[in-house]
Design a protein around this motif. Structure first.
Motif, PDB file in Angstrom:
ATOM      1  N   ASP A 166      67.446  47.697  28.255  1.00 57.27           N
ATOM      2  CA  ASP A 166      66.790  46.553  28.891  1.00 57.27           C
ATOM      3  C   ASP A 166      67.704  45.984  29.974  1.00 57.27           C
ATOM      4  N   PRO A 167      67.296  46.060  31.252  1.00 54.69           N
ATOM      5  CA  PRO A 167      68.158  45.543  32.335  1.00 54.69           C
ATOM      6  C   PRO A 167      68.338  44.035  32.300  1.00 54.69           C
ATOM      7  N   TRP A 168      67.454  43.327  31.593  1.00 53.16           N
ATOM      8  CA  TRP A 168      67.542  41.872  31.497  1.00 53.16           C
ATOM      9  C   TRP A 168      68.051  41.430  30.126  1.00 53.16           C
ATOM     10  N   ASP A 169      68.731  42.319  29.424  1.00 53.35           N
ATOM     11  CA  ASP A 169      69.187  42.013  28.067  1.00 53.35           C
ATOM     12  C   ASP A 169      70.097  40.787  28.028  1.00 53.35           C
ATOM     13  N   ALA A 170      71.066  40.701  28.938  1.00 47.60           N
ATOM     14  CA  ALA A 170      72.017  39.579  28.931  1.00 47.60           C
ATOM     15  C   ALA A 170      71.294  38.252  29.138  1.00 47.60           C
ATOM     16  N   GLN A 171      70.352  38.245  30.075  1.00 44.59           N
ATOM     17  CA  GLN A 171      69.629  37.002  30.351  1.00 44.59           C
ATOM     18  C   GLN A 171      68.754  36.596  29.164  1.00 44.59           C
ATOM     19  N   LYS A 172      68.130  37.557  28.508  1.00 43.16           N
ATOM     20  CA  LYS A 172      67.287  37.257  27.349  1.00 43.16           C
ATOM     21  C   LYS A 172      68.134  36.782  26.173  1.00 43.16           C
ATOM     22  N   ASP A 173      69.318  37.363  26.015  1.00 45.36           N
ATOM     23  CA  ASP A 173      70.223  36.911  24.961  1.00 45.36           C
ATOM     24  C   ASP A 173      70.632  35.457  25.185  1.00 45.36           C
ATOM     25  N   MET A 174      70.959  35.129  26.422  1.00 39.95           N
ATOM     26  CA  MET A 174      71.356  33.753  26.732  1.00 39.95           C
ATOM     27  C   MET A 174      70.191  32.781  26.516  1.00 39.95           C
ATOM     28  N   LEU A 175      68.975  33.235  26.834  1.00 37.62           N
ATOM     29  CA  LEU A 175      67.794  32.400  26.579  1.00 37.62           C
ATOM     30  C   LEU A 175      67.620  32.170  25.083  1.00 37.62           C
ATOM     31  N   ALA A 176      67.831  33.218  24.286  1.00 39.21           N
ATOM     32  CA  ALA A 176      67.712  33.082  22.833  1.00 39.21           C
ATOM     33  C   ALA A 176      68.734  32.079  22.302  1.00 39.21           C
ATOM     34  N   ASP A 177      69.979  32.142  22.791  1.00 39.83           N
ATOM     35  CA  ASP A 177      71.003  31.168  22.409  1.00 39.83           C
ATOM     36  C   ASP A 177      70.545  29.752  22.741  1.00 39.83           C
ATOM     37  N   THR A 178      70.014  29.587  23.948  1.00 37.06           N
ATOM     38  CA  THR A 178      69.587  28.268  24.416  1.00 37.06           C
ATOM     39  C   THR A 178      68.431  27.727  23.595  1.00 37.06           C
ATOM     40  N   LEU A 179      67.449  28.579  23.287  1.00 35.89           N
ATOM     41  CA  LEU A 179      66.311  28.143  22.477  1.00 35.89           C
ATOM     42  C   LEU A 179      66.764  27.769  21.065  1.00 35.89           C
ATOM     43  N   GLY A 180      67.754  28.496  20.557  1.00 36.32           N
ATOM     44  CA  GLY A 180      68.304  28.140  19.254  1.00 36.32           C
ATOM     45  C   GLY A 180      68.943  26.767  19.279  1.00 36.32           C
ATOM     46  N   ALA A 181      69.639  26.460  20.380  1.00 36.75           N
ATOM     47  CA  ALA A 181      70.265  25.147  20.526  1.00 36.75           C
ATOM     48  C   ALA A 181      69.217  24.046  20.632  1.00 36.75           C
TER      49      ALA A 181
END
Length: 207
Positions: A166-181
């Motif tokens: 997934d070329p957008w893996d890093a951005q999606k991971d950061m979004l997941a962190d943010t949504l968790g927060a």
């Protein structure tokens, strides 16, 4: 289980769990790379336990990431047995890593609790700091992942990166962190409001 013993029992369960999953991981280099942050966080929580004790809810929320990341370190995140969820929702990849990233955001609850009880910031600043701190950690971790993958190279580098094409893996991971927060801070604010309401009710009854 008494309220005071909860963190101790939870810590003991985690140590046993971590020890079991340290045996024969899928990739020892990846296991070290994934579990150094886990060990560092656990040692930090143990070292600060008698100086600042979080609520049981905060410890429980922080433990979620410790357990999930330990599982990811044992199997490598892309290869955690999570096929039943992938098949159930028709996903094209293993999303266990997204859930683990979401749980990183739970640490915003502990940060908010620390700032509030130490009276270090206004409630609005507490929430904003908790959110932006998790976002900063998420960004830093993605940079570390990239650096490790470049330096280590080979299969270990690919497995640690865990992008699964997934070329957008890093951005999606950061979004997941943010949504968790966002979720954790919503729980924190709700808890504070309920506590304030109970305090006001007791004051009114006493009067």
């Amino acid at each position: 289980m008494g309220n005071r013993s909860f963190p101790l029992v939870l810590g003991g369960v985690f140590v046993a769990f971590f020890t079991a999953l340290a045996v024969s991981p899928a990739s020892r280099p990846v296991w070290w790379a994934e579990n150094i942050p886990v060990m560092a966080m656990f040692v930090l929580l143990v070292a600060t336990f008698h100086r600042f004790r979080y609520t049981n809810l905060a410890y429980a929320m922080m433990a979620v990431w410790l357990f999930l990341h330990t599982i990811g370190g044992h199997y490598t995140f892309a290869n955690v047995p999570f096929g039943f969820v992938t098949d159930l929702f028709g996903f094209s990849r293993n999303h266990f890593d997204r859930i683990a990233h979401f749980s990183v955001g739970f640490y915003a609850f502990a940060l908010a609790e620390l700032l509030t009880r130490k009276r270090l910031a206004h409630p609005v600043v507490v929430v904003l700091f908790g959110l932006t701190a998790i976002m900063a950690v998420a960004c830093a971790y993605e940079i570390i992942e990239w650096g490790y993958a470049v330096v280590e190279g080979g299969e270990a580098g690919v497995e640690f990166l865990g992008s699964q094409g997934d070329p957008w893996d890093a951005q999606k991971d950061m979004l997941a962190d943010t949504l968790g927060a966002v979720f954790a801070l919503a729980v924190f604010v709700l808890r504070q409001c309920l506590a304030s309401g109970e305090a006001a009710g007791r004051a009114s009854t006493a009067a």
